[in-house]
Design an enzyme around this catalytic site. Sequence first.
Site, PDB file in Angstrom:
ATOM      1  N   HIS A  82       1.016  -1.067  -0.211  1.00 48.84           N
ATOM      2  CA  HIS A  82      -0.129   0.140   0.055  1.00 48.84           C
ATOM      3  C   HIS A  82       0.957   1.151   0.029  1.00 48.84           C
ATOM      4  O   HIS A  82       1.890   1.173   0.846  1.00 48.84           O
ATOM      5  CB  HIS A  82      -0.758   0.046   1.326  1.00 48.84           C
ATOM      6  CG  HIS A  82      -1.715   1.207   1.344  1.00 48.84           C
ATOM      7  ND1 HIS A  82      -2.936   1.286   0.541  1.00 48.84           N
ATOM      8  CD2 HIS A  82      -1.533   2.414   2.052  1.00 48.84           C
ATOM      9  CE1 HIS A  82      -3.344   2.566   0.929  1.00 48.84           C
ATOM     10  NE2 HIS A  82      -2.583   3.104   1.630  1.00 48.84           N
ATOM     11  N   ASP A 161     -15.022   2.546   7.726  1.00 47.29           N
ATOM     12  CA  ASP A 161     -14.073   3.483   7.365  1.00 47.29           C
ATOM     13  C   ASP A 161     -14.356   4.475   6.148  1.00 47.29           C
ATOM     14  O   ASP A 161     -14.305   5.620   6.216  1.00 47.29           O
ATOM     15  CB  ASP A 161     -12.854   2.696   6.967  1.00 47.29           C
ATOM     16  CG  ASP A 161     -11.812   3.852   6.301  1.00 47.29           C
ATOM     17  OD1 ASP A 161     -11.324   4.499   7.069  1.00 47.29           O
ATOM     18  OD2 ASP A 161     -11.524   3.879   5.095  1.00 47.29           O
ATOM     19  N   ARG A 168     -14.489  12.590   7.794  1.00 43.35           N
ATOM     20  CA  ARG A 168     -13.325  13.514   8.364  1.00 43.35           C
ATOM     21  C   ARG A 168     -13.001  14.289   7.224  1.00 43.35           C
ATOM     22  O   ARG A 168     -12.567  15.477   7.266  1.00 43.35           O
ATOM     23  CB  ARG A 168     -12.454  12.440   8.385  1.00 43.35           C
ATOM     24  CG  ARG A 168     -12.528  11.640   9.706  1.00 43.35           C
ATOM     25  CD  ARG A 168     -11.689  10.506   9.831  1.00 43.35           C
ATOM     26  NE  ARG A 168     -10.215  10.702   9.486  1.00 43.35           N
ATOM     27  CZ  ARG A 168      -9.280  10.059   8.966  1.00 43.35           C
ATOM     28  NH1 ARG A 168      -9.849   8.821   8.488  1.00 43.35           N
ATOM     29  NH2 ARG A 168      -8.195  10.134   8.653  1.00 43.35           N
ATOM     30  N   SER A 183      -7.535   4.037   9.430  1.00 44.87           N
ATOM     31  CA  SER A 183      -8.331   3.962   8.373  1.00 44.87           C
ATOM     32  C   SER A 183      -7.824   3.209   7.298  1.00 44.87           C
ATOM     33  O   SER A 183      -8.363   2.042   6.711  1.00 44.87           O
ATOM     34  CB  SER A 183      -8.552   5.508   7.756  1.00 44.87           C
ATOM     35  OG  SER A 183      -8.922   5.571   6.529  1.00 44.87           O
ATOM     36  N   LYS A 187      -8.604  -1.168   6.060  1.00 40.59           N
ATOM     37  CA  LYS A 187      -8.818  -1.692   4.919  1.00 40.59           C
ATOM     38  C   LYS A 187      -7.770  -3.049   4.385  1.00 40.59           C
ATOM     39  O   LYS A 187      -8.191  -3.753   3.711  1.00 40.59           O
ATOM     40  CB  LYS A 187      -8.575  -0.836   3.649  1.00 40.59           C
ATOM     41  CG  LYS A 187      -9.936   0.233   3.793  1.00 40.59           C
ATOM     42  CD  LYS A 187      -9.739   1.525   2.927  1.00 40.59           C
ATOM     43  CE  LYS A 187      -8.866   2.573   3.425  1.00 40.59           C
ATOM     44  NZ  LYS A 187      -9.282   4.029   3.301  1.00 40.59           N
TER      45      LYS A 187
HETATM   46  N1  URA Z   1      -6.112   7.188   3.233  1.00 38.27           N
HETATM   47  C1  URA Z   1      -7.194   6.384   3.697  1.00 38.27           C
HETATM   48  O1  URA Z   1      -7.441   5.455   3.348  1.00 38.27           O
HETATM   49  N2  URA Z   1      -7.425   7.069   4.888  1.00 38.27           N
HETATM   50  C2  URA Z   1      -6.898   8.155   5.481  1.00 38.27           C
HETATM   51  O2  URA Z   1      -7.384   8.686   6.701  1.00 38.27           O
HETATM   52  C3  URA Z   1      -5.936   9.157   4.728  1.00 38.27           C
HETATM   53  C4  URA Z   1      -5.689   8.284   3.616  1.00 38.27           C
END
Ligand code: URA
Length: 432
Positions: A82, A161, A168, A183, A187
């Site tokens: 990621h 999320d 957010r 967050s 995932k």
């Molecule tokens: N990417 C995400 O998936 N979440 C965040 O809070 C910031 C960047």
Amino acid sequence: MRMYDIIEKKKHGLELTRDEIFQMIREYTDGSIPDYQMSAFCMAVYFKGMSDREIFDLTEAMATSGDTVDLSVFGDKSVDKHSTGGVGDKTTLIVAPIVAACGGIVAKMSGRGLGHTGGTVDKLESFPGFHTSLSPEAFTAQVQKCNLAVIGQSGDLAPADKKLYALRDVTATVDTIPLIASSIMSKKLAAGTKSIVLDVKCGSGAFMKTPEQAKALAEMMVKIGRAHGRNTHAIISNMDIPLGHAIGNALEVTEAIEVLTGKGPDDLREVCLTLATLMVAASCHLSIEESKARTKEALDSGAAHAKFCQWIEAQGGDAAYARDPSLFGTVAHSLEIIAEADGYVLSCNAEEIGLAAMMLGAGRETAESVIDPRAGILLLKKPGDAVKAGDVIARLLTERADTLAGAADKVKAAIQLSDKAVETGKLIYEII
Ligand code: URA
């Protein structure tokens, strides 16, 4: 406990229990807790932070709020990567086939991009016919056959999320490490791989502007992954300037193919080999030294490029383009940014270059915007490079002539020249 009391507790910097966190996430996801209370909670976290234990629980509560992917058929070999996002970041296109060619298992979900430039899925869709919506059975079968599949975000993965991130985004509560780390990792945990390699970007084109901030985020994500039994590593890499020369979907695919065929820019090759080394070590249980040798061999022998072609074909794409990227063709309109005097490139603001590429059609301004795969920017001179008057610094490419002047102004403003030689910063700050 009532949501009011949870907010009150966090406002005073007190630690929430696991039950309180799970209850809050469950009730926010099902709609019983309204956005206004959740945004007050996020702002309290922004000012008071969370303990490691609270962050681990928050991540788990979000990761298990919807579907989770079962990759148990691959034992402990599945590995994901990621990147926290950057301009010209086409590393997945290179790293995934290297790892697969080395015997690693890459079963990956990737997103589309919003803003800046496209996401990995957008880049892959530059290949005519390529599709990223595979059924779970087809996804597993493809990984079994070629060690590699990348699908678009499907199913109801970490819905808590999804809802919270959108909130957010409009309540100025994105930029706090407990919420960013939980967050992203929610995932990754839901996506099911046993190992996770993170590329935390740092600089003007990234969320984290300084190496210290990036390190704090990377360390937190690694801690979360390990606390949940995932073999997790991170690198911190420079995103003050775009990675490689190409920004824009088919342009980035073309550059990725250059690296896979032994050419391509050194910075991109170095970041990719570093990530691939960590992933192969994790997936194939090798030492870093063994893994480094194996990844380099896969790249230099052409095995990674052969794997790339097999992958594109397996997902319906025309692999002729992977062998001859000139088939992508070119755009109707281009404009060159020319150096007016001799000197050196001092800096190049990655975020501004990304925004200029978006104006040309390489990214999405809104979720509905349609991407033009061939639009974008070739950044021919980068910080540290010497330039002579008349040299082309950047080439802008688009189908939409009316976007050229505005994008050119942005690119010119983003690139600073100097009459003195320039030292460039580190590419990889740290490996965790
Ligand atoms: N990417 C995400 O998936 N979440 C965040 O809070 C910031 C960047």
